[in-house]
Scaffold this motif. Structure first.
Motif, PDB file in Angstrom:
ATOM      1  N   THR A  88      48.833  11.662  62.241  1.00  0.00           N
ATOM      2  CA  THR A  88      48.038  12.963  62.491  1.00  0.00           C
ATOM      3  C   THR A  88      48.377  13.522  63.763  1.00  0.00           C
ATOM      4  OG1 THR A  88      45.917  11.531  62.946  1.00  0.00           O
ATOM      5  CG2 THR A  88      45.913  12.565  60.759  1.00  0.00           C
ATOM      6  N   GLY A  89      48.236  14.580  64.117  1.00  0.00           N
ATOM      7  CA  GLY A  89      48.725  15.351  65.370  1.00  0.00           C
ATOM      8  C   GLY A  89      50.066  15.144  65.537  1.00  0.00           C
ATOM      9  N   ARG A  90      51.055  14.917  64.891  1.00  0.00           N
ATOM     10  CA  ARG A  90      52.045  15.003  64.803  1.00  0.00           C
ATOM     11  C   ARG A  90      53.183  14.501  66.157  1.00  0.00           C
ATOM     12  NH1 ARG A  90      56.130  17.833  61.599  1.00  0.00           N
ATOM     13  NH2 ARG A  90      57.892  18.571  62.738  1.00  0.00           N
ATOM     14  N   SER A 115      48.550  17.747  60.242  1.00  0.00           N
ATOM     15  CA  SER A 115      49.806  17.824  61.254  1.00  0.00           C
ATOM     16  C   SER A 115      50.584  18.771  61.439  1.00  0.00           C
ATOM     17  CB  SER A 115      50.554  16.437  61.053  1.00  0.00           C
ATOM     18  OG  SER A 115      49.902  15.212  61.150  1.00  0.00           O
ATOM     19  N   GLU A 116      50.359  20.128  61.385  1.00  0.00           N
ATOM     20  CA  GLU A 116      50.957  21.322  61.287  1.00  0.00           C
ATOM     21  C   GLU A 116      51.705  21.180  59.880  1.00  0.00           C
ATOM     22  OE1 GLU A 116      52.668  21.467  65.248  1.00  0.00           O
ATOM     23  OE2 GLU A 116      50.531  20.792  66.205  1.00  0.00           O
ATOM     24  N   GLY A 117      51.747  20.755  58.831  1.00  0.00           N
ATOM     25  CA  GLY A 117      52.601  20.683  57.825  1.00  0.00           C
ATOM     26  C   GLY A 117      53.312  19.502  57.644  1.00  0.00           C
ATOM     27  N   GLY A 118      53.071  18.738  58.767  1.00  0.00           N
ATOM     28  CA  GLY A 118      53.824  17.279  58.870  1.00  0.00           C
ATOM     29  C   GLY A 118      55.576  17.444  58.506  1.00  0.00           C
ATOM     30  N   SER A 119      55.885  16.608  57.742  1.00  0.00           N
ATOM     31  CA  SER A 119      57.175  16.854  56.924  1.00  0.00           C
ATOM     32  C   SER A 119      57.510  17.979  56.107  1.00  0.00           C
ATOM     33  CB  SER A 119      57.813  15.266  56.373  1.00  0.00           C
ATOM     34  OG  SER A 119      56.762  15.226  55.048  1.00  0.00           O
ATOM     35  N   TRP A 120      56.618  18.801  55.703  1.00  0.00           N
ATOM     36  CA  TRP A 120      57.000  19.699  54.600  1.00  0.00           C
ATOM     37  C   TRP A 120      57.969  20.746  55.335  1.00  0.00           C
ATOM     38  CZ3 TRP A 120      51.117  20.589  53.449  1.00  0.00           C
ATOM     39  CH2 TRP A 120      50.585  19.819  52.714  1.00  0.00           C
ATOM     40  N   PRO A 121      57.963  21.527  56.725  1.00  0.00           N
ATOM     41  CA  PRO A 121      58.634  22.229  57.111  1.00  0.00           C
ATOM     42  C   PRO A 121      60.279  21.529  57.247  1.00  0.00           C
ATOM     43  CG  PRO A 121      56.860  22.362  58.446  1.00  0.00           C
ATOM     44  CD  PRO A 121      56.811  21.187  57.683  1.00  0.00           C
ATOM     45  N   GLU A 122      60.461  20.286  57.438  1.00  0.00           N
ATOM     46  CA  GLU A 122      61.717  19.628  57.573  1.00  0.00           C
ATOM     47  C   GLU A 122      62.406  19.770  56.409  1.00  0.00           C
ATOM     48  OE1 GLU A 122      61.508  15.771  59.557  1.00  0.00           O
ATOM     49  OE2 GLU A 122      59.466  16.713  60.341  1.00  0.00           O
ATOM     50  N   THR A 130      46.750  25.199  49.078  1.00  0.00           N
ATOM     51  CA  THR A 130      46.886  26.918  48.681  1.00  0.00           C
ATOM     52  C   THR A 130      46.453  27.457  50.053  1.00  0.00           C
ATOM     53  OG1 THR A 130      46.367  26.589  46.367  1.00  0.00           O
ATOM     54  CG2 THR A 130      46.137  28.624  47.423  1.00  0.00           C
ATOM     55  N   GLU A 131      45.667  26.933  50.786  1.00  0.00           N
ATOM     56  CA  GLU A 131      45.113  27.644  52.020  1.00  0.00           C
ATOM     57  C   GLU A 131      46.066  27.754  53.295  1.00  0.00           C
ATOM     58  OE1 GLU A 131      41.812  27.125  55.578  1.00  0.00           O
ATOM     59  OE2 GLU A 131      41.338  26.487  53.379  1.00  0.00           O
ATOM     60  N   PHE A 132      46.832  26.396  53.194  1.00  0.00           N
ATOM     61  CA  PHE A 132      47.768  26.129  54.140  1.00  0.00           C
ATOM     62  C   PHE A 132      49.076  26.878  54.009  1.00  0.00           C
ATOM     63  CE2 PHE A 132      52.183  24.092  55.422  1.00  0.00           C
ATOM     64  CZ  PHE A 132      51.514  23.694  56.527  1.00  0.00           C
ATOM     65  N   PHE A 133      49.666  27.046  52.678  1.00  0.00           N
ATOM     66  CA  PHE A 133      50.771  27.821  52.316  1.00  0.00           C
ATOM     67  C   PHE A 133      50.492  29.324  52.401  1.00  0.00           C
ATOM     68  CE2 PHE A 133      52.342  23.777  51.048  1.00  0.00           C
ATOM     69  CZ  PHE A 133      53.624  23.701  51.435  1.00  0.00           C
ATOM     70  N   GLY A 134      49.127  29.490  52.313  1.00  0.00           N
ATOM     71  CA  GLY A 134      48.731  31.008  52.320  1.00  0.00           C
ATOM     72  C   GLY A 134      48.917  31.677  53.988  1.00  0.00           C
ATOM     73  N   ARG A 135      48.691  30.721  54.697  1.00  0.00           N
ATOM     74  CA  ARG A 135      48.823  30.772  56.256  1.00  0.00           C
ATOM     75  C   ARG A 135      50.139  31.269  56.771  1.00  0.00           C
ATOM     76  NH1 ARG A 135      44.673  26.514  57.235  1.00  0.00           N
ATOM     77  NH2 ARG A 135      46.648  25.494  57.666  1.00  0.00           N
ATOM     78  N   ARG A 136      51.170  30.829  55.896  1.00  0.00           N
ATOM     79  CA  ARG A 136      52.633  30.781  56.501  1.00  0.00           C
ATOM     80  C   ARG A 136      53.424  31.816  55.995  1.00  0.00           C
ATOM     81  NH1 ARG A 136      55.732  25.998  55.404  1.00  0.00           N
ATOM     82  NH2 ARG A 136      56.303  26.117  57.722  1.00  0.00           N
TER      83      ARG A 136
END
Length: 192
Positions: A28-30, A147-154, A186-192
């Motif tokens: 957490t906190g990346r 963690s701001e999406g953690g590894s998802w963006p990578e 859903t909320e996380f990906f809706g903000r992107r």
């Protein structure tokens, strides 16, 4: 007794190497990546804390034992991120060989017991193993959301990939956890 203790300690010293295996997930906190030993510990805490989410008949003591052992094979086989690309057959063979070697360090009775728990977790057929697998799939997205999406963006992960790759496993073993997690994804990906 000395040979038994020597073998037990050889296993424990070997298990310490799990701390060297970095995972794709961030803490957490990346701040930095989580290592596999931390992941295993955190999952045991998830099991203790979320035991009320387990289906009837699940024995949390067995779930904890599976979770503390489940990633030891990564000492040899490495971490395989759920959203990564790899040869699943080659990975399965590498993990089997790692299990043979690592659990083989133990005295025969413990080697048999620990290997049986690892095999049960891998098969994910017993209620205990299904719940353990659900927790193993639940913890990384929870960390990623904090963690701001953690590894998802990578890994260019999409909401659909999360639902496909982890949603069904969480739902199968702990539907209440997926009910909690799904709208947050859903909320996380809706903000992107």
């Amino acid at each position: 007794m000395s040979d038994r203790l020597d073998r037990q300690l050889a296993f424990l010293i070997e298990a310490d190497r799990l701390k060297r295996i970095d995972r794709a997930s961030w803490i957490t906190g990346r701040i930095r990546r989580e290592n596999s030993a931390e992941h295993s510990w955190h999952l045991t805490l998830f099991a203790l804390t979320l035991a009320d989410q387990a289906p009837d008949g699940v024995r949390i003591d067995r779930v904890i034992r599976m979770l503390i052992l489940h990633d030891l094979v990564e000492i040899d086989a490495g971490d395989a991120p759920v959203h990564g690309t790899y040869d699943s057959e080659a990975l399965a063979l590498a993990e089997q060989a790692a299990a043979d070697r690592i659990f083989g360090l133990l005295p025969d009775d413990l080697a048999t017991e620990f290997r049986a728990l690892w095999d049960e977790f891998e098969a994910a057929e017993s209620p205990d193993a299904v719940f353990a697998k659900a927790l193993d799939r639940f913890q990384p997205p929870v960390l990623n959301l904090h963690s701001e999406g953690g590894s998802w963006p990578e890994y260019n992960v999409t909401e659909d990939q999360i639902r496909t790759r982890v949603g069904h496993k969480i739902t199968k073993g702990a539907p209440g956890l997926w009910d909690w997690l799904s709208p947050k994804i859903t909320e996380f990906f809706g903000r992107r």
